[in-house]
Motif scaffolding. Structure first.
Motif, mmCIF file in Angstrom:
data_model
loop_
_atom_site.group_PDB
_atom_site.id
_atom_site.type_symbol
_atom_site.label_atom_id
_atom_site.label_comp_id
_atom_site.label_asym_id
_atom_site.label_seq_id
_atom_site.Cartn_x
_atom_site.Cartn_y
_atom_site.Cartn_z
ATOM 1 N N PHE A 40 -0.013 -2.931 -3.763
ATOM 2 C CA PHE A 40 1.081 -2.084 -4.227
ATOM 3 C C PHE A 40 2.387 -2.368 -3.498
ATOM 4 O O PHE A 40 3.463 -2.131 -4.019
ATOM 5 C CB PHE A 40 0.715 -0.602 -4.085
ATOM 6 C CG PHE A 40 -0.231 -0.130 -5.151
ATOM 7 C CD1 PHE A 40 0.249 0.192 -6.407
ATOM 8 C CD2 PHE A 40 -1.591 -0.045 -4.923
ATOM 9 C CE1 PHE A 40 -0.610 0.597 -7.415
ATOM 10 C CE2 PHE A 40 -2.466 0.364 -5.923
ATOM 11 C CZ PHE A 40 -1.968 0.682 -7.171
ATOM 12 N N TYR C 109 0.413 4.442 -3.413
ATOM 13 C CA TYR C 109 -0.090 4.107 -4.748
ATOM 14 C C TYR C 109 0.792 4.675 -5.863
ATOM 15 O O TYR C 109 0.886 4.096 -6.944
ATOM 16 C CB TYR C 109 -1.526 4.618 -4.929
ATOM 17 C CG TYR C 109 -2.536 4.017 -3.972
ATOM 18 C CD1 TYR C 109 -2.284 2.805 -3.335
ATOM 19 C CD2 TYR C 109 -3.725 4.658 -3.697
ATOM 20 C CE1 TYR C 109 -3.197 2.272 -2.446
ATOM 21 C CE2 TYR C 109 -4.656 4.120 -2.809
ATOM 22 C CZ TYR C 109 -4.371 2.916 -2.178
ATOM 23 O OH TYR C 109 -5.267 2.375 -1.305
ATOM 24 N N TRP C 173 -0.137 -2.255 -12.189
ATOM 25 C CA TRP C 173 0.440 -1.985 -10.874
ATOM 26 C C TRP C 173 1.276 -0.704 -10.917
ATOM 27 O O TRP C 173 1.216 0.134 -10.029
ATOM 28 C CB TRP C 173 1.314 -3.180 -10.477
ATOM 29 C CG TRP C 173 2.090 -3.014 -9.214
ATOM 30 C CD1 TRP C 173 1.603 -3.103 -7.938
ATOM 31 C CD2 TRP C 173 3.485 -2.759 -9.080
ATOM 32 N NE1 TRP C 173 2.613 -2.916 -7.041
ATOM 33 C CE2 TRP C 173 3.776 -2.698 -7.704
ATOM 34 C CE3 TRP C 173 4.534 -2.568 -9.991
ATOM 35 C CZ2 TRP C 173 5.059 -2.473 -7.215
ATOM 36 C CZ3 TRP C 173 5.818 -2.332 -9.511
ATOM 37 C CH2 TRP C 173 6.065 -2.287 -8.131
#
Lengths: 291, 440, 298
Positions: A40, C109, C173
């Motif tokens: 990420f 995240y 992503w």
């Protein structure tokens, strides 16, 4: 954001074997989670280092390298281009997200607790409407706003986001309100409270987390939208994403500029996540499941 | 707790209403001017010009033009409505929605030539024949250029600049190392040279390309190289013979050239591909002459600050010596423009010798007029000016001169398919079909 | 629902009425417009647009790039929706039991969601630059430096299905953090007593998730599928900013854009839009109906 480690009453198994197994699994989880952190973060790293490079170094083959000369030119140019758009983005995203939340809350309340004949059909039609192919209907949408005498205004952009946000906001709110026990609403009814009074006294006070979820979602999608913004606003009131795109779309692109611009444009949404992130998670945890 | 949330919601709702009320602005009604044909006095207080020039040299050039325009028309408020997007994709879409909603800008950008046909047929732009005569533009631009941008005998736009598409850029050191002493003069020579690079320097890419459009650009120059100026021009007339074996030959040559750059070597975009030549990672690159601007302009303005002839060199694309494959950014007068007199003053600015000499050195292109001040065009541009004055002119396909939008789109699709299956006869058949369907 | 008296339900309807009216005009009005154009011969900006029946709906399949864009769109949807659901679920699974630094993990995240697709595209275009070997850049360079050279690939320039899988990667992503949050919330909403009961019955942890937790997650799954699905069908900015209008990675939304804006063929563009809606009607609406029904039964 603070790290909240919620210790649950995990079942205590006896024997060191089980304990060792538990520790191994815990470590494995940690390693896996760290691996995904890399996944990420890597792209953000590239954004960041490229934004400080100059044109001779900004190409994909140097993507991982640190700048050999740190240059702030990209940031300066990007700031000059994007800053006028930030205010416009706020003027659209803040009221847009709030109005969406209020509409979503009212709809969700009625569809979950004060149903009318055909409520399910309306709900389904709302959700189906989310799939309208925006790209195909921009021309009539612009015409519609022109006929309403609203073309080129920030108000038209906000209205579009509110309207196209109705389905998702209604969905989130309805799922959330389904977790509020029907008995509460019933009791209020029996006490003679009307629909609005019940909403105000029973539903709204319990809606905090759900409002957080909807407001964050809508703010993010309005803020990051490009398609509606470029069609519905004019030169003098472009939003930040349109300005960002202008940095990107030239014949020769100086890549440190859009990379810096992307970070500048994302900063407000990031800030919201950091500030409201806890409410967001709490809201989702409270609302994602109906009882 | 309960009271707090109620208060928050109430405040939020009130705030939302207040904010939205502030942000709602009045729509800009056209000011009541008559669309008179006189170009004399500027009676408007505003002009809105729509373009896709938002960055780099083109934005700087536009700013310089605007500054000069303001000096000459101090009472006019200039609205620069520039929306970016690869060669105007987003801009054209936004423009289309405005044209169809009958809220046109006063003047908008378009590639000169067939790309403007749809606007003309949809009656969205004004003919500029009288304007050309008044401004003497009919004499200032080369006749063959005016012919190419005219539709059914009328001209609808004022070209601001000329770019050249058929330029072969190369790295002098790499090429020298390969034992190549002079630039290739035919497509066949070029393929032989690519092979020499491959043999002598296996680490160097013989030719670089970027995303799909850069390969279309390359294909266009190979076609011109094999067919010659007349052969190329003939293809864009209705009833043209795309089945010609010369076309097959050109497609085969293009395919052969592309074997020197496998898909595992495609660069991300034209800039990265061109930069590979500068960095010595590739020997050759075929790209329009905006590459020269990118190579030579200062680092601060996003360029690579390289020196012509030493860090990079160029020649006409293989087989196209003496042919100028041109494209041009031009501006129109929108039908129903709210401020026609100010718009015409803008077109006059663009078409004027001063305007062209202000804009083009910054943009890195040459004037469409032939009476420029040569001292303002150093380096590559000197060469381009010289070629422009003596070369045979052919219009660019990819950059909007020769094919209308439908035809262009069909060729894009055929080319994209070819890049996947490399089937020459299918590609040619698709080209034949496209010409039959879309040529006029 | 029983026959309730109008006095009971009318106020509810009135409260939703503004939304119904707005959605009727801006969503269904425009969908209606879209179908009207799809049934016309408005193939150029200067055409009047006569009604021609459903011919566009069959003619569109003669356009080779339409079929390939549908195929690309399907692959993208499968990889994106599947990938984001799996990764989101997996991350939530990893974080479900207390772990150090949970808040920070969650923040990282979720982070990509804050970035617009336009910006995401720029970075990933670089990361997925195709050159291999000595000239490798982006992820290929990273793989080479890590001794994972065999992982190098052409990414979106591949001529097999992996081109679309590559383009789905940045979308995964961007969205999987959000899906992670939804699932995590879902997991935490399952009462611990239920899990404990299953464990007492001898179920291992995996079975606890499979038979106790998952069935409780239907609302989460609905929200996730709808959010991911509608992003997937309309994906434009991301694909466009990574690979332009290349046929190799053309998806229906780009096809639509090209037809309507580059080419001026509103009728075929609208037909493409109509097919997207029809596909949703066939695949998503039954799911919605099933969801609403099964919810009522409980």
């Amino acid at each position: 954001m603070t790290a909240v480690a919620v210790e649950k009453s995990a079942p205590q198994r006896t024997g060191s074997d089980a304990a060792r197994k538990k520790l191994a699994w815990s470590s494995a989880r940690f390693v896996l989670l760290m691996f995904f952190v890399l996944f990420f973060v890597l792209p953000i790293y590239v954004l960041l280092v490229t934004s400080f490079k100059n044109a001779s170094e900004t190409d994909p083959s140097h993507a991982w390298a640190l700048p050999s000369h740190w240059s702030f030119d990209g940031w300066r140019t990007a700031w000059d281009e994007i800053s006028p758009g930030l205010a416009n983005s706020f003027k659209v995203a803040v009221p847009g997200a709030l109005i969406s939340a209020v509409l979503g809350s009212l709809n969700g309340y009625v569809l979950a607790k004060w149903r009318f004949p055909g409520a399910d059909v309306v709900f389904t039609l709302f959700l189906f409407g989310m799939f309208i192919p925006y790209q195909a209907v921009m021309i009539p949408l612009v015409q519609l706003f022109t006929n309403l005498n609203l073309s080129g205004s920030l108000f038209s952009l906000m209205l579009a986001h509110v309207v196209y946000g109705i389905p998702i906001c209604t969905l989130i709110m309805r799922n959330y309100y389904a977790t509020i026990p029907d008995e509460l609403v019933e009791a209020s009814r029996v006490d003679g409270a009307g629909m609005l009074r019940t909403y105000w006294s029973i539903i709204v006070p319990n809606s905090g987390p759900a409002f957080a979820v909807v407001i964050i979602w809508q703010f993010t999608s309005i803020w990051n939208d490009f398609l509606f913004a470029v069609f519905l606003t004019g030169t003098n009131n472009w939003t930040a994403t349109v300005h960002l795109n202008n940095l990107l779309g030239a014949q020769t692109v100086n890549f440190n500029q859009p990379m810096a611009g992307a970070l500048i444009t994302s900063a407000p949404t990031l800030l919201i996540y950091v500030l409201l992130g806890r409410f967001f998670m709490r809201g989702m945890m409270a609302g994602a499941l109906k009882g | 707790m309960r009271a707090r949330w109620t208060a928050v919601v109430a405040v939020a709702a009130a705030g939302a209403l207040a904010l939205s009320a502030c942000s709602s602005s009045k729509s800009n009604k056209p000011s009541g001017t008559s669309p008179g044909n006189n170009t004399g006095a500027v009676t408007d207080s505003k002009v809105e010009v729509f373009s896709w020039w938002t960055g780099g040299g083109e934005a700087a050039g536009l700013q310089a033009l605007i500054a000069d325009y303001k000096k000459k028309n101090p009472s006019v408020d200039f609205v620069n409505a520039a929306v970016a997007g690869g060669a105007g994709t987003n801009a054209k879409a936004v423009l289309k929605s405005r044209l169809q909603a009958n809220t046109p800008p006063d003047s908008f950008q378009g590639h000169a030539g067939a790309e403007l046909q749809d606007y003309i047929k949809a009656n969205q732009v004004e003919p500029l024949d009288d304007f050309y005569k008044q401004q003497g533009l009919d004499k200032a631009f080369p006749q063959s250029l005016i012919d190419e941008i005219s539709y059914k005998g009328h001209v609808y736009s004022v070209p601001a600049n000329i770019h050249r598409a058929n330029v072969l850029w190369f790295n002098p050191q790499v090429v020298q190392k390969a034992g190549i002493s002079s630039p290739p003069t035919s497509v066949a020579d070029f393929i032989a040279d690519l092979d020499k690079v491959k043999q002598t320097q296996p680490d160097v890419l013989p030719i670089s390309v970027g995303d799909q459009w850069t390969t279309e650009h390359l294909w266009e120059t190979v076609m011109i190289g094999d067919l010659g100026a007349d052969g190329w021009n003939a293809l864009w007339k209705s009833g043209a013979n795309w089945n010609d074996p010369k076309v097959t030959q050109a497609i085969n040559d293009f395919k052969k050239i592309m074997t020197y750059v496998p898909s595992s070597s495609y660069a991300a975009d034209w800039q990265t591909a061109s930069k590979q030549v500068i960095d010595g990672k590739a020997a050759y690159n075929v790209m329009g002459d905006w590459a020269a601007g990118y190579f030579t302009s200062s680092v601060a303005s996003g360029g690579l600050a390289k020196t012509a002839k030493t860090d990079f060199d160029w020649a006409a694309a293989p087989g196209t010596d003496g042919i100028y494959d041109w494209l041009s950014d031009s501006f129109t007068l929108a039908k129903g423009a709210p401020h026609p007199s100010a718009a015409k003053a803008w077109l006059a600015e663009i078409g004027s010798k001063d305007g062209q000499d202000i804009f083009n050195p910054i943009k890195g292109s040459i004037p469409a007029r032939t009476d420029e001040d040569k001292s303002k065009y150093p380096g590559y541009l000197t060469w381009a000016l010289d070629e422009w004055s003596k070369d045979k002119l052919v219009g660019s396909f990819y950059h909007g001169v020769v094919a209308n939008n439908a035809w262009h789109n069909d060729i894009d699709n055929a080319e994209g398919q070819f890049l996947k299956d490399w089937n020459v006869s299918n590609f040619q058949k698709a080209l034949v079909d496209a010409a039959q369907q879309d040529a006029e | 629902m029983r026959h309730a008296r109008a006095r009971n339900w009318l106020p509810g309807l009135l409260l939703v009425a503004p939304s119904i009216i707005l959605v009727a005009i801006f969503v269904y009005g425009l969908i209606g417009w879209n179908f009207k154009v799809a049934l016309s011969d408005q193939h150029h900006d200067y055409d009047v647009g006569k009604f021609v029946g459903t011919e566009n709906f069959s003619n569109i399949w003669d356009i080779r790039v339409w079929s390939s864009s549908v195929k690309n769109g399907l692959i993208f949807t499968l990889v994106f929706v599947g990938g984001a659901l799996l990764l989101g679920f997996f991350l939530a699974f990893l974080m479900d039991k207390a772990i150090k630094g949970e808040g920070s993990f969650r923040a990282v995240y979720l982070f990509p969601m804050a970035i617009s697709f336009v910006a995401t595209g720029v970075v990933w275009k670089w990361l997925m630059a195709s050159p291999h070997g000595k000239d490798a850049s982006g992820l290929n360079r990273l793989f080479a430096d890590l001794g994972l050279g065999s992982l190098q690939n052409d990414w979106y320039n591949s001529t097999t299905w992996t081109n679309m899988a590559s383009l789905a990667l940045p979308a995964v992503w961007q969205m999987s953090g959000y899906i992670m949050a939804l699932f995590l919330a879902g997991f935490r909403g399952v009462p611990e007593e239920l899990r404990e009961a299953a464990r007492v019955d001898g179920a291992n942890e995996w079975k606890v998730y499979r038979y106790v937790v998952l069935p409780q997650l239907r609302p989460v799954l609905l929200t996730s599928v709808i959010i991911l699905g509608h992003i997937s069908l309309k994906i434009f900015d991301l694909v466009y900013s990574i690979n332009g209008k290349s046929v190799n990675t053309e998806v229906p939304a780009i096809f639509m854009w090209q037809r309507v804006y580059d080419r001026g063929d509103a009728a075929i563009g609208a037909t493409a839009g109509a097919y997207i809606l029809l596909a949703v009607a066939v695949f998503v609406v039954p799911y919605l109906v099933w969801f609403v029904r099964s919810e009522k039964k409980r």
